[in-house]
Design a protein around this motif. Structure first.
Motif, PDB file in Angstrom:
ATOM      1  N   HIS B  56      51.989  50.762  36.964  1.00  0.00           N
ATOM      2  CA  HIS B  56      53.185  50.924  37.795  1.00  0.00           C
ATOM      3  C   HIS B  56      53.083  52.162  38.671  1.00  0.00           C
ATOM      4  CE1 HIS B  56      55.696  47.836  35.677  1.00  0.00           C
ATOM      5  NE2 HIS B  56      54.640  47.936  34.894  1.00  0.00           N
ATOM      6  N   GLU B  57      52.169  52.123  39.607  1.00  0.00           N
ATOM      7  CA  GLU B  57      52.023  53.231  40.553  1.00  0.00           C
ATOM      8  C   GLU B  57      51.877  52.637  41.930  1.00  0.00           C
ATOM      9  OE1 GLU B  57      48.588  55.449  39.582  1.00  0.00           O
ATOM     10  OE2 GLU B  57      49.470  56.134  37.689  1.00  0.00           O
ATOM     11  N   PHE B  58      52.414  53.333  42.934  1.00  0.00           N
ATOM     12  CA  PHE B  58      52.316  52.804  44.283  1.00  0.00           C
ATOM     13  C   PHE B  58      50.868  52.812  44.756  1.00  0.00           C
ATOM     14  CE2 PHE B  58      52.025  53.245  48.832  1.00  0.00           C
ATOM     15  CZ  PHE B  58      52.822  52.215  49.254  1.00  0.00           C
ATOM     16  N   THR B  59      50.428  51.649  45.231  1.00  0.00           N
ATOM     17  CA  THR B  59      49.070  51.557  45.754  1.00  0.00           C
ATOM     18  C   THR B  59      48.993  50.392  46.737  1.00  0.00           C
ATOM     19  OG1 THR B  59      46.817  50.944  45.214  1.00  0.00           O
ATOM     20  CG2 THR B  59      48.504  50.222  43.684  1.00  0.00           C
ATOM     21  N   LEU B  60      48.038  50.472  47.640  1.00  0.00           N
ATOM     22  CA  LEU B  60      47.829  49.335  48.543  1.00  0.00           C
ATOM     23  C   LEU B  60      46.591  48.546  48.133  1.00  0.00           C
ATOM     24  CD1 LEU B  60      48.670  50.943  52.001  1.00  0.00           C
ATOM     25  CD2 LEU B  60      49.955  49.176  50.805  1.00  0.00           C
ATOM     26  N   SER B  61      46.030  48.867  46.972  1.00  0.00           N
ATOM     27  CA  SER B  61      44.771  48.231  46.594  1.00  0.00           C
ATOM     28  C   SER B  61      44.946  46.731  46.362  1.00  0.00           C
ATOM     29  CB  SER B  61      44.200  48.902  45.342  1.00  0.00           C
ATOM     30  OG  SER B  61      45.049  48.667  44.248  1.00  0.00           O
ATOM     31  N   THR B  62      46.160  46.312  45.944  1.00  0.00           N
ATOM     32  CA  THR B  62      46.377  44.879  45.754  1.00  0.00           C
ATOM     33  C   THR B  62      46.278  44.144  47.090  1.00  0.00           C
ATOM     34  OG1 THR B  62      47.814  45.393  43.917  1.00  0.00           O
ATOM     35  CG2 THR B  62      47.956  43.180  44.802  1.00  0.00           C
ATOM     36  N   TYR B  63      46.807  44.782  48.151  1.00  0.00           N
ATOM     37  CA  TYR B  63      46.710  44.147  49.465  1.00  0.00           C
ATOM     38  C   TYR B  63      45.269  44.131  49.969  1.00  0.00           C
ATOM     39  CZ  TYR B  63      51.665  43.541  49.890  1.00  0.00           C
ATOM     40  OH  TYR B  63      52.937  43.102  49.689  1.00  0.00           O
ATOM     41  N   ALA B  64      44.499  45.163  49.591  1.00  0.00           N
ATOM     42  CA  ALA B  64      43.078  45.164  49.945  1.00  0.00           C
ATOM     43  C   ALA B  64      42.390  43.988  49.264  1.00  0.00           C
ATOM     44  CB  ALA B  64      42.448  46.486  49.522  1.00  0.00           C
ATOM     45  N   GLU B  65      42.799  43.752  48.007  1.00  0.00           N
ATOM     46  CA  GLU B  65      42.240  42.630  47.251  1.00  0.00           C
ATOM     47  C   GLU B  65      42.598  41.298  47.919  1.00  0.00           C
ATOM     48  OE1 GLU B  65      42.538  41.284  42.651  1.00  0.00           O
ATOM     49  OE2 GLU B  65      43.340  43.236  43.185  1.00  0.00           O
ATOM     50  N   LEU B  66      43.812  41.246  48.475  1.00  0.00           N
ATOM     51  CA  LEU B  66      44.276  40.031  49.156  1.00  0.00           C
ATOM     52  C   LEU B  66      43.385  39.717  50.349  1.00  0.00           C
ATOM     53  CD1 LEU B  66      46.645  37.968  49.154  1.00  0.00           C
ATOM     54  CD2 LEU B  66      47.800  39.453  50.759  1.00  0.00           C
ATOM     55  N   ALA B  67      42.812  40.777  50.964  1.00  0.00           N
ATOM     56  CA  ALA B  67      41.998  40.585  52.158  1.00  0.00           C
ATOM     57  C   ALA B  67      40.568  40.183  51.823  1.00  0.00           C
ATOM     58  CB  ALA B  67      42.004  41.859  53.008  1.00  0.00           C
ATOM     59  N   ALA B  68      40.242  40.004  50.542  1.00  0.00           N
ATOM     60  CA  ALA B  68      38.901  39.541  50.178  1.00  0.00           C
ATOM     61  C   ALA B  68      38.659  38.149  50.754  1.00  0.00           C
ATOM     62  CB  ALA B  68      38.756  39.516  48.660  1.00  0.00           C
ATOM     63  N   THR B  69      37.380  37.846  51.010  1.00  0.00           N
ATOM     64  CA  THR B  69      37.043  36.600  51.705  1.00  0.00           C
ATOM     65  C   THR B  69      37.636  35.372  51.021  1.00  0.00           C
ATOM     66  OG1 THR B  69      34.948  37.704  52.095  1.00  0.00           O
ATOM     67  CG2 THR B  69      35.136  35.423  52.827  1.00  0.00           C
ATOM     68  N   ALA B  70      37.495  35.308  49.698  1.00  0.00           N
ATOM     69  CA  ALA B  70      37.958  34.118  48.979  1.00  0.00           C
ATOM     70  C   ALA B  70      39.462  33.932  49.179  1.00  0.00           C
ATOM     71  CB  ALA B  70      37.640  34.254  47.494  1.00  0.00           C
ATOM     72  N   ASN B  71      40.216  35.027  49.146  1.00  0.00           N
ATOM     73  CA  ASN B  71      41.661  34.920  49.302  1.00  0.00           C
ATOM     74  C   ASN B  71      42.051  34.580  50.734  1.00  0.00           C
ATOM     75  OD1 ASN B  71      42.049  35.477  46.624  1.00  0.00           O
ATOM     76  ND2 ASN B  71      42.236  37.681  46.949  1.00  0.00           N
ATOM     77  N   LEU B  72      41.313  35.162  51.704  1.00  0.00           N
ATOM     78  CA  LEU B  72      41.599  34.826  53.104  1.00  0.00           C
ATOM     79  C   LEU B  72      41.336  33.352  53.357  1.00  0.00           C
ATOM     80  CD1 LEU B  72      40.352  37.857  55.223  1.00  0.00           C
ATOM     81  CD2 LEU B  72      42.676  37.198  54.628  1.00  0.00           C
ATOM     82  N   GLN B  73      40.295  32.827  52.682  1.00  0.00           N
ATOM     83  CA  GLN B  73      39.997  31.390  52.843  1.00  0.00           C
ATOM     84  C   GLN B  73      41.160  30.548  52.341  1.00  0.00           C
ATOM     85  OE1 GLN B  73      36.265  30.920  50.885  1.00  0.00           O
ATOM     86  NE2 GLN B  73      35.115  30.848  52.819  1.00  0.00           N
ATOM     87  N   ILE B  74      41.728  30.966  51.211  1.00  0.00           N
ATOM     88  CA  ILE B  74      42.876  30.229  50.661  1.00  0.00           C
ATOM     89  C   ILE B  74      44.013  30.228  51.687  1.00  0.00           C
ATOM     90  CG2 ILE B  74      44.677  30.286  48.898  1.00  0.00           C
ATOM     91  CD1 ILE B  74      42.619  31.339  46.950  1.00  0.00           C
ATOM     92  N   ILE B  75      44.264  31.398  52.274  1.00  0.00           N
ATOM     93  CA  ILE B  75      45.370  31.504  53.235  1.00  0.00           C
ATOM     94  C   ILE B  75      45.095  30.649  54.469  1.00  0.00           C
ATOM     95  CG2 ILE B  75      46.583  33.111  54.759  1.00  0.00           C
ATOM     96  CD1 ILE B  75      46.045  35.260  52.566  1.00  0.00           C
ATOM     97  N   MET B  76      43.854  30.748  55.001  1.00  0.00           N
ATOM     98  CA  MET B  76      43.494  29.972  56.193  1.00  0.00           C
ATOM     99  C   MET B  76      43.642  28.475  55.940  1.00  0.00           C
ATOM    100  SD  MET B  76      42.928  31.384  58.896  1.00  0.00           S
ATOM    101  CE  MET B  76      42.242  29.966  59.761  1.00  0.00           C
ATOM    102  N   ARG B  77      43.111  28.056  54.792  1.00  0.00           N
ATOM    103  CA  ARG B  77      43.152  26.638  54.416  1.00  0.00           C
ATOM    104  C   ARG B  77      44.611  26.144  54.397  1.00  0.00           C
ATOM    105  NH1 ARG B  77      40.725  26.994  49.108  1.00  0.00           N
ATOM    106  NH2 ARG B  77      38.752  27.213  50.198  1.00  0.00           N
ATOM    107  N   THR B  78      45.487  26.949  53.804  1.00  0.00           N
ATOM    108  CA  THR B  78      46.887  26.549  53.686  1.00  0.00           C
ATOM    109  C   THR B  78      47.551  26.487  55.050  1.00  0.00           C
ATOM    110  OG1 THR B  78      46.869  27.780  51.624  1.00  0.00           O
ATOM    111  CG2 THR B  78      48.993  26.991  52.400  1.00  0.00           C
TER     112      THR B  78
END
Lengths: 265, 301
Positions: B56-78
């Motif tokens: 429970h600490e403020f971080t943007l690392s989760t959003y960095a994780e969201l930008a990983a190729t596999a996740n971007l592919q999921i978003i693009m596909r959708t």
């Protein structure tokens, strides 16, 4: 000036309507098939066996059915009270932030169900509320309120304020006015809204998967049958029951709202 | 007692409004909006890989994780799927809406209206299930193809890379058809409403000024009905973006946004990343709604 439609238009419109209805007809047909393991078309034979199998041999259907009916009834009752109150307040008063507030009240329907579901789930977690029938009802009430609210608001806007004023002038207090003047005029809109809310709740699966915990409503039971089928035609029999339970209230709601459109022109 | 209460309400109408609004507002405004905010906040936490617990600490690392190729592919596909479904739905819906709005009358009109409302309100799962029956390898589509000696066409379609699969119910074609089917009524109704508001005088004026029916349609009716198409597209687009049950039941194993959210919060227990994923459709829909408002779609709702 309404000219005769061209055959191209007629064909496209007719094909579109057929596209909307043939899948539902197939559901009914497959409830009578003798083939249990696959979705073979055309069905090798027809039988009524699955209706009795659903009734006698599958005790696992009944608890989800009762749970769904109970949840839908309570969530609808809840939505009727809150939805009507919100519509009454927002239709009569003018205050700062009213437009934003009315946008707020349609948000649970405008956002994808998965967002509502996961948001409520994490909120219940934070509040230490164990998943139970109560959490299912809370989830359903959230979007049922919207349906009742929309129906009631449309009607409140058409109420003529002079009738309320006349009633007050003749000495009725606000409770008598509500009971004898307002309620009779909004009753059919509430009935319609309540029926739609019931149908919506009875059918809801997305929010429910997040808030149900270990319990199964009928749609969750169906989802499990879709992922791991047992007796496929029995699922069709249940599907027919679901179609009937959701369709009859909708037909009734249509009838109620239509009737007063005629009356009020 | 009741009378004095009634008098109080009359003297102080704000009090009555507050009393009426209190319950519903506590519900939607506090519980619901509060839940949404709690979810948003969680997306700024992150999951500790070693302990598997949420930090429970403020971080943007989760959003960095969201930008990983596999996740971007999921978003693009959708997003691509949602766009294609929206486009197809507007094409299929338009003739139905046009006929219902400008040609059908009396009993036919009521019948058309019910014919659209009935599938709209029928059970979501039943509708998906119906397509499982239709698209199955041994189902009606294969049977029709075989009867018409067109099996080679179906097989050719299924062997196409990306959109194909082992059978229709395990391919993108299947997912697309089911989405098109279940969201189609949401497109028909706004278009029909928009078409019904096109004044007949306009069409007659166009004809008087020498426009052929085709020209009148292209230059008068269609531009006036277009906000209805945009209004319908809000539903088809948003609903496709958030759905996770359709691609789970009919489709191949490649995930869409909804499925990613579902598995992340469930089996993976990665609530922060799941929350970050839900922000994606919210942001996309935010921009979409802004653009739609500019095109006048809200007047057509």
């Amino acid at each position: 000036m309404r000219s005769e439609a061209g055959w191209g238009l007629k064909l496209a419109a007719g094909a579109g309507i057929a596209f909307l209805h043939l899948p539902l007809a197939l559901i009914v047909l497959y409830a009578f098939t003798t083939e249990e393991k696959s979705f073979q078309f055309p069905p090798p034979g027809l039988t009524l066996h699955w209706f009795s199998a659903a009734w006698f041999d599958r005790p696992d259907i009944w608890p989800p059915l009762w749970l769904s009916l109970r949840v839908a009834a309570i969530a609808t009752a809840f939505a009727l009270v809150f939805g009507t109150l919100a519509a009454a307040a927002l239709s009569r008063a003018r205050f700062f932030g009213k437009d934003q507030l009315s946008l707020l009240f349609i948000l649970p329907i405008a956002l994808p169900g998965i967002i509502t579901g996961i948001a409520l789930r994490s909120a219940f977690d934070i509040m230490n509320l164990p998943f139970s029938t109560l959490t299912i009802i809370l989830g359903h009430a959230t979007f049922c309120i919207v349906v009742v609210y929309n129906n009631a608001l449309a009607r409140f806007r058409r109420l003529s304020p002079s009738m309320v004023e006349a009633s007050m002038d003749l000495g009725a207090n606000s409770f008598q006015t509500f009971r004898h003047i307002v309620l009779p005029q909004i009753a059919s809109a509430l009935l319609a809204g309540g029926m739609l809310a019931f149908a919506l709740s009875f059918d809801e699966v997305i929010v429910t998967t997040f808030t149900a915990g270990q319990q199964s409503t009928l749609p969750i039971w169906m989802l499990q049958e879709l992922i791991r089928p047992r007796q496929r035609p029995v699922t069709n029999v249940v599907a027919i029951i679901v179609i009937a339970v959701t369709f009859l209230p909708i037909l009734a709601a249509y009838y109620f709202t239509r009737q007063d459109e005629h009356r009020q022109g | 007692m009741l009378n004095s209460l009634s008098n109080l309400f009359y003297r102080r109408p704000q009090l009555l409004t507050a009393l009426l609004l209190g319950g519903p507002l506590a519900w939607i405004g506090v519980v619901y909006i509060g839940s949404l905010f709690a979810l948003l906040i969680q997306s700024f936490y992150h999951l500790d890989d070693f302990s598997g617990t949420v930090v429970h600490e403020f971080t943007l690392s989760t959003y960095a994780e969201l930008a990983a190729t596999a996740n971007l592919q999921i978003i693009m596909r959708t997003v691509v799927m949602a766009a294609l479904v929206t486009l197809a739905a507007s094409i299929v819906a338009f003739p139905i809406a046009y006929y219902a709005a400008r040609h059908a009358r009396g009993k036919w009109k009521a019948l058309f209206y019910l014919a659209v409302m009935m599938p709209l309100w029928s059970s979501y799962l039943v509708k998906i299930y119906a397509w499982k029956l239709i698209l199955a390898k041994e189902g009606i589509v294969s049977w029709i193809a075989a009867t018409l000696h067109l099996s080679w066409l179906l097989d050719g379609l299924l062997s196409t890379p990306i959109i194909g699969g082992s059978s229709l119910s395990f391919s993108y074609i299947g997912t697309f058809l089911v989405f098109l089917y279940i969201w189609l009524p949401y497109m028909i109704l706004p278009i029909q409403a928009a078409l019904e508001r096109v004044p007949n005088d306009f069409v007659e004026a166009a004809a008087d000024l020498g426009a052929t029916p085709r020209q009148a349609f292209r230059d008068v009716i269609f531009p006036l009905a277009f906000p209805g198409v945009i209004a319908g597209s809000i539903f088809t687009f948003s609903l496709t973006l958030g759905d996770y049950i359709v691609p789970q039941i009919v489709g191949n194993s490649r995930a869409m946004i909804g499925q990613a959210v579902y598995t992340l919060q469930g089996t993976a227990g990665d609530i922060p990343l799941a929350a970050a994923f839900t922000v994606v459709p919210m942001v996309i829909m935010g921009f979409y709604l802004l653009a739609a408002r500019r095109m006048g779609a809200f007047d057509a709702l």
